[in-house]
Structure formats: structure tokens, C-alpha cells
Enzyme design. Structure first.
Site, mmCIF file in Angstrom:
data_model
loop_
_atom_site.group_PDB
_atom_site.id
_atom_site.type_symbol
_atom_site.label_atom_id
_atom_site.label_comp_id
_atom_site.label_asym_id
_atom_site.label_seq_id
_atom_site.Cartn_x
_atom_site.Cartn_y
_atom_site.Cartn_z
ATOM 1 N N ASN A 108 0.795 -1.220 0.000
ATOM 2 C CA ASN A 108 0.000 0.000 0.000
ATOM 3 C C ASN A 108 0.833 1.278 0.000
ATOM 4 O O ASN A 108 0.292 2.369 0.112
ATOM 5 C CB ASN A 108 -0.948 0.000 1.203
ATOM 6 C CG ASN A 108 -1.720 -1.296 1.305
ATOM 7 O OD1 ASN A 108 -1.532 -2.042 2.262
ATOM 8 N ND2 ASN A 108 -2.530 -1.619 0.313
ATOM 9 N N ILE A 115 1.100 6.815 -1.027
ATOM 10 C CA ILE A 115 0.386 6.007 -0.048
ATOM 11 C C ILE A 115 -1.051 5.764 -0.498
ATOM 12 O O ILE A 115 -1.735 6.680 -0.938
ATOM 13 C CB ILE A 115 0.377 6.719 1.317
ATOM 14 C CG1 ILE A 115 1.810 6.901 1.786
ATOM 15 C CG2 ILE A 115 -0.446 5.952 2.340
ATOM 16 C CD1 ILE A 115 1.971 7.882 2.902
ATOM 17 N N CYS A 116 -1.478 4.511 -0.354
ATOM 18 C CA CYS A 116 -2.868 4.154 -0.623
ATOM 19 C C CYS A 116 -3.561 3.944 0.724
ATOM 20 O O CYS A 116 -3.408 2.918 1.370
ATOM 21 C CB CYS A 116 -2.931 2.872 -1.457
ATOM 22 S SG CYS A 116 -4.626 2.355 -1.814
ATOM 23 N N LEU A 117 -4.273 4.967 1.147
ATOM 24 C CA LEU A 117 -5.049 4.929 2.379
ATOM 25 C C LEU A 117 -6.316 5.713 2.092
ATOM 26 O O LEU A 117 -6.261 6.908 1.805
ATOM 27 C CB LEU A 117 -4.256 5.547 3.531
ATOM 28 C CG LEU A 117 -4.884 5.537 4.906
ATOM 29 C CD1 LEU A 117 -5.142 4.111 5.390
ATOM 30 C CD2 LEU A 117 -4.010 6.280 5.900
ATOM 31 N N ARG A 121 -7.900 10.119 0.527
ATOM 32 C CA ARG A 121 -8.474 10.455 -0.779
ATOM 33 C C ARG A 121 -9.534 11.529 -0.608
ATOM 34 O O ARG A 121 -10.430 11.410 0.217
ATOM 35 C CB ARG A 121 -9.132 9.228 -1.409
ATOM 36 C CG ARG A 121 -8.161 8.206 -1.886
ATOM 37 C CD ARG A 121 -8.886 7.112 -2.655
ATOM 38 N NE ARG A 121 -8.115 5.896 -2.534
ATOM 39 C CZ ARG A 121 -8.623 4.711 -2.281
ATOM 40 N NH1 ARG A 121 -9.915 4.556 -2.146
ATOM 41 N NH2 ARG A 121 -7.841 3.666 -2.176
#
Length: 185
Positions: A108, A115-117, A121
């Protein structure tokens, strides 16, 4: 941090009634962010996970700080991971900008620090993205959880790391340990 809080109180007393010229509107918007940050940083410091540490390079600029996460369990245990967090002027209508400064092998987080959180978003179709009701505490706890319960191999940003884990969990662990030794000590 007390200096910024004192300055905000002093500035409020000096400004007097609001005017409608464009300069004061942009100053007021920044001031609203700073007022929120004084309150949120105090709350965050009182409720910081034991695996996290905050550092403000300039204590008068609460909109820019570093977060260090030292996971105490899981794949990333014994690593030290640093994140840069910058809170934009339009906060809390938009989320903070976050980048991982430590090179990491993680599904992630890319090796370049993206960062993918979902809560970071601005727009999210699943309803878990940023909302004005979220705070810096949510961001810090979310980043901390990326090393434990929010570690997600099913919806990766670093597809290569996720596929590596799927293919060979032991070799994935070896690569994570190598990255920790090389970059996260």
C-alpha cells in the site's frame, strides 16, 4: 506550539471585525486552518499511538510535521518509517498531503513514497475517503495501521509487492527485512 496558539489569540484581538476585502479572506482561511491545527495537534499528542512519534521542524508551523512509526508487530516490526505530513490551506475541506520518506516494500506504499489509504483520498466511491469530520488523529492512526490491520494485499498500490506476497510469503518477508535493514533503521 504555545507560541502559535498565543499568536492566534493575539491576532484575533488585533483584527477586530471582519472585512470583505480579498486579502483578509485568504488570511482568514489560513487562520481557520491554524486554529483547527492548534486544537487537533493537542488532541493528537494526547492520543498518539505508542508506536508513533511527532516532530515539528518549526513549532510555529503546525501545518508541516514528520511522523515516525516504529511497528511493534507484523512484517514491519523493528523498522522505523518516517512520513511527511503537510496540511493545505483548505484543510479541513481537503485531506493532508502525506508522503512516506522511508523506502519500503509494502503493498500500500510505493517505493517512491505514495500512499494508498482511503481516508487520504479527497473523493472516494466507497464513502471511506476524506470528510471534514476527520482529523489529524485519524490520519496518524490510519498510517500506523498500514503496518498491521490495514495492510491490504487485495487492493494494492504497489502491485509488484502484493503479487510477491501472493507468490511467496517467505521471500516477501525476506525482502521486507532487507529493506528494513537497508532503509528503515
Amino acid at each position: 506550539m504555545l507560541t502559535l496558539a498565543s499568536k492566534l489569540k493575539r491576532d484575533d484581538g488585533v483584527k477586530g471585525p471582519r472585512t470583505s476585502n480579498p486579502t483578509s479572506d485568504s488570511t482568514r482561511r489560513v487562520s481557520v486552518r491554524d486554529k483547527l491545527l492548534v486544537k487537533e495537534v493537542a488532541e493528537l499528542e494526547a492520543n498518539l499511538p505508542c508506536t508513533c512519534e511527532l516532530k515539528f521542524p518549526d513549532p510555529n508551523k503546525l501545518h508541516y510535521f514528520l511522523l515516525t512509526v516504529n511497528p511493534d508487530e507484523g512484517y514491519y516490526q523493528n523498522g522505523t518509517f518516517q512520513f511527511e505530513i503537510e496540511v493545505p490551506d483548505a484543510y479541513n475541506m481537503v485531506p493532508p498531503k502525506v508522503k512516506c520518506l522511508t523506502r519500503i516494500w509494502h503493498p500500500n506504499i510505493t517505493e517512491t513514497g505514495e500512499i494508498c489509504l482511503s481516508l487520504l483520498r479527497e473523493h472516494s466511491i466507497d464513502g471511506t475517503g476524506w470528510a471534514p469530520t476527520r482529523t489529524l488523529k485519524d490520519v496518524v492512526w490510519g498510517l500506523n495501521s498500514l503496518f498491521t490491520d490495514l495492510l491490504n494485499f487485495d487492493d494494492p498500490l504497489n502491485i509488484e509487492a502484493a503479487e510477491h506476497h501472493l507468490r511467496d510469503k517467505e521471500d516477501f518477508r525476506t525482502k521486507v527485512d532487507d529493506y528494513i535493514k537497508r532503509y528503515a533503521r
